[in-house]
Enzyme design. Structure first.
Site, PDB file in Angstrom:
ATOM      1  N   SER A   1       0.747  -1.131   0.063  1.00 26.20           N
ATOM      2  CA  SER A   1      -0.080   0.134   0.115  1.00 26.20           C
ATOM      3  C   SER A   1       0.786   1.324  -0.133  1.00 26.20           C
ATOM      4  O   SER A   1       1.840   1.251   0.400  1.00 26.20           O
ATOM      5  CB  SER A   1      -0.789   0.171   1.327  1.00 26.20           C
ATOM      6  OG  SER A   1      -1.597  -1.037   1.354  1.00 26.20           O
TER       7      SER A   1
HETATM    8  N1  SAH Z   1       0.458  -4.247   4.239  1.00 29.80           N
HETATM    9  C1  SAH Z   1       0.747  -4.888   3.106  1.00 29.80           C
HETATM   10  C2  SAH Z   1       0.049  -4.915   1.877  1.00 29.80           C
HETATM   11  C3  SAH Z   1      -0.430  -6.160   1.615  1.00 29.80           C
HETATM   12  S1  SAH Z   1      -1.746  -6.408   0.370  1.00 29.80           S
HETATM   13  C4  SAH Z   1       2.245  -4.618   2.694  1.00 29.80           C
HETATM   14  O1  SAH Z   1       2.799  -3.570   3.363  1.00 29.80           O
HETATM   15  O2  SAH Z   1       2.996  -5.141   1.760  1.00 29.80           O
HETATM   16  C5  SAH Z   1      -2.923  -7.419   1.163  1.00 29.80           C
HETATM   17  C6  SAH Z   1      -2.670  -8.560   1.675  1.00 29.80           C
HETATM   18  O3  SAH Z   1      -3.514  -9.549   2.282  1.00 29.80           O
HETATM   19  C7  SAH Z   1      -2.169  -9.469   0.512  1.00 29.80           C
HETATM   20  O4  SAH Z   1      -0.902  -9.952   0.604  1.00 29.80           O
HETATM   21  C8  SAH Z   1      -3.220 -10.611   0.416  1.00 29.80           C
HETATM   22  O5  SAH Z   1      -2.527 -11.875   0.129  1.00 29.80           O
HETATM   23  C9  SAH Z   1      -3.698 -10.693   2.004  1.00 29.80           C
HETATM   24  N2  SAH Z   1      -4.990 -11.340   2.125  1.00 29.80           N
HETATM   25  C10 SAH Z   1      -6.037 -11.245   1.551  1.00 29.80           C
HETATM   26  N3  SAH Z   1      -6.987 -11.913   2.022  1.00 29.80           N
HETATM   27  C11 SAH Z   1      -6.449 -12.525   3.132  1.00 29.80           C
HETATM   28  C12 SAH Z   1      -6.705 -13.604   4.175  1.00 29.80           C
HETATM   29  N4  SAH Z   1      -8.128 -13.921   4.138  1.00 29.80           N
HETATM   30  N5  SAH Z   1      -5.954 -13.870   5.153  1.00 29.80           N
HETATM   31  C13 SAH Z   1      -4.696 -13.395   4.985  1.00 29.80           C
HETATM   32  N6  SAH Z   1      -4.082 -12.744   4.370  1.00 29.80           N
HETATM   33  C14 SAH Z   1      -5.035 -12.215   3.393  1.00 29.80           C
END
Ligand code: SAH
Length: 213
Positions: A65
């Protein structure tokens, strides 16, 4: 090729121009964002642009993000040095690193095994606080270590996060993007077994998905 000095300068500019100037006033948060080498969490070809005011792809159709949104969420969450924090969606691990510098321990769940493993490798190379990673569907939290003082969700949910609110300690707060017609950042505060909810701002996140990959 950028040098370490280039990255340091880009990181300082990010903190001043994208965070401090837009109302991120908590010195601990600004300091944490000033310390974590964001460029290590993105494709090396992105180089210095890792500190730009935007999100980037991290593979597997996921994104890291925008720094400002992460800082805004963390500031609303109000993380203290003694807090146990649960993060849903480790992704690149960048936000996990930032959070770990602000609290006692971060518990972070990611459903895509390859992303979690890559995050573990990078987090192992830099200075962080205490972090535990888990590969699992985080929709129902991480019961074993609950309750948590703070919970942060990095993928958009399509309903109120009741399972996660259950794992929140009294006086705890949870922040999540929730889509109930339109996508909005929502802050939940728990007090005496009840909770209240505050809608903060429109947002755009990748969806929270079921199961493990
Ligand atoms: N904060 C992260 C951004 C991640 S984007 C960063 O700094 O890089 C959101 C993430 O949530 C993705 O990696 C996706 O795979 C994960 N995600 C989506 N659904 C999920 C779930 N049910 N349980 C765990 N992770 C999940």
């Amino acid at each position: 090729m950028e040098t370490e000095l280039d990255f340091t300068i880009a990181r300082r500019r990010m903190v001043v121009e994208q965070l401090a100037s837009r109302g991120i006033t908590d010195e601990r948060i600004l300091d944490a964002f000033g310390r974590v080498p964001r460029h290590l969490f993105v494709d090396p070809a992105i180089g210095n642009r890792a500190y730009d005011d935007c999100s980037f792809p991290i593979g597997y159709a996921q994104t890291i993000s925008q720094p400002y949104i992460q800082a805004l969420m963390i500031q609303h969450l109000g993380v203290g040095p003694r807090d146990k924090v649960l993060e849903i969606g480790t992704g690149s691990g960048y936000q996990t690193a930032v959070l770990s510098l602000l609290c006692r321990e971060v518990f972070s769940v990611e459903r895509i095994g390859a992303l979690s493993k890559k995050a573990a490798e990078i987090l192992g190379r830099i200075d962080t606080g205490r972090i535990r990673l888990r590969i699992n569907d985080g929709s129902s939290g991480w019961q074993f270590y609950s309750p948590y003082d703070r919970i942060i969700v990095s993928a958009v949910m399509n309903a109120r996060p009741d399972h996660l609110i259950e794992q929140l300690a009294d006086k705890g707060t949870l922040i999540a993007p929730v889509d109930s017609g339109s996508e909005c950042l929502v802050l939940y505060k728990k007090l005496d077994g009840k909770f209240n909810e505050q809608r903060l701002a429109p947002c755009s996140f990748v969806p929270l998905l079921k199961g493990v990959e």
